[in-house]
Design a protein around this motif. Structure first.
Motif, short mmCIF file in Angstrom:
data_model
loop_
_atom_site.label_atom_id
_atom_site.label_comp_id
_atom_site.label_asym_id
_atom_site.label_seq_id
_atom_site.Cartn_x
_atom_site.Cartn_y
_atom_site.Cartn_z
N THR A 81 0.84 -1.21 0.00
CA THR A 81 0.00 0.00 0.00
C THR A 81 0.87 1.25 0.00
N ALA A 85 1.05 4.11 -2.86
CA ALA A 85 0.83 5.54 -2.58
C ALA A 85 1.99 6.38 -3.12
N VAL A 103 -4.15 5.93 -7.81
CA VAL A 103 -4.86 6.50 -6.65
C VAL A 103 -6.04 5.60 -6.28
N ILE A 104 -6.78 5.13 -7.28
CA ILE A 104 -7.92 4.23 -7.00
C ILE A 104 -7.44 2.94 -6.36
N SER A 105 -6.37 2.34 -6.88
CA SER A 105 -5.86 1.10 -6.28
C SER A 105 -5.26 1.37 -4.91
N GLY A 106 -4.71 2.58 -4.71
CA GLY A 106 -4.20 2.94 -3.39
C GLY A 106 -5.29 3.03 -2.35
N VAL A 107 -6.45 3.56 -2.75
CA VAL A 107 -7.59 3.62 -1.83
C VAL A 107 -8.06 2.21 -1.48
N ALA A 108 -8.15 1.36 -2.49
CA ALA A 108 -8.57 -0.03 -2.24
C ALA A 108 -7.55 -0.74 -1.35
N THR A 110 -5.65 0.62 0.85
CA THR A 110 -5.76 1.15 2.20
C THR A 110 -6.86 0.43 2.97
N VAL A 111 -7.96 0.14 2.29
CA VAL A 111 -9.04 -0.62 2.93
C VAL A 111 -8.56 -2.02 3.29
#
Length: 177
Positions: A81, A85, A103-108, A110-111
């Motif tokens: 992650t 980022a 950015v989208i894969s970074g948000v996923a 992070t979850v």
């Protein structure tokens, strides 16, 4: 080593200084004390073998295997992650088309990383609940159980006395009111 030590005393020869320097050096770790002195005629005793480190007992027990596995998973997911980022940030600075997908894969990620950390915590709690409890009751628990048993026994005796009085139809009572 200072200048005076390097030069030695005025009457000291080069051979004496080199021998003195040789004795100041660290002893050979793989040769015992008797083997070291045997080569020099045993004129000077040397220190015996000293281990490089001393094993000390661990103060805490190692993590149980399921908790360790969950922790390793969490560390791997968190590291991926953080890399995502960083790549997303650098792509944004460069103006690359990869910035938005990163950015989208970074948000996923992070979850998922949050879930991995919660998994470590839950796994640790479950392991402690299943295996971490010592089965010996403490002295206070034993005393409380003893008091509880005595109270129940007293209640049974008093209930039994009331039943016996009711069965006899009131006989044995001091007053009939």
């Amino acid at each position: 080593m200072g200048t005076a030590e390097r030069r030695g005393a005025p009457g000291e020869s080069v051979a004496e200084r080199s021998q003195a320097r040789r004795h100041k050096q660290a002893p050979d770790r793989d040769i015992s004390g008797t083997e070291r002195t045997a080569g020099r005629g045993g004129d000077e005793p040397r220190q015996d073998y000293r281990p490089l480190w001393v094993e000390e007992p661990a103060h805490r027990h190692p993590l149980p295997d399921p908790v360790r596995r969950a922790a390793v998973r969490a560390v791997l997911v968190i590291s991926v992650t953080l890399i995502q980022a960083m790549v997303a940030f650098l792509c944004t600075l460069a103006g690359s088309w990869l910035a938005f997908p990163m950015v989208i894969s970074g948000v996923a990620s992070t979850v998922v990383a949050t879930w991995a950390v919660v998994d470590v915590w839950v796994t640790r709690q479950v392991w402690n609940q299943r295996y971490g409890v010592v089965s010996e009751p403490s002295s206070t628990a034993r005393a409380l159980r003893r008091e509880r048993r005595a109270r129940r026994r007293q209640e049974r005796v008093s209930v039994g006395d009331q039943e016996r009085i009711r069965r006899t139809g009131g006989a044995g009572r001091l007053s009939h009111s």
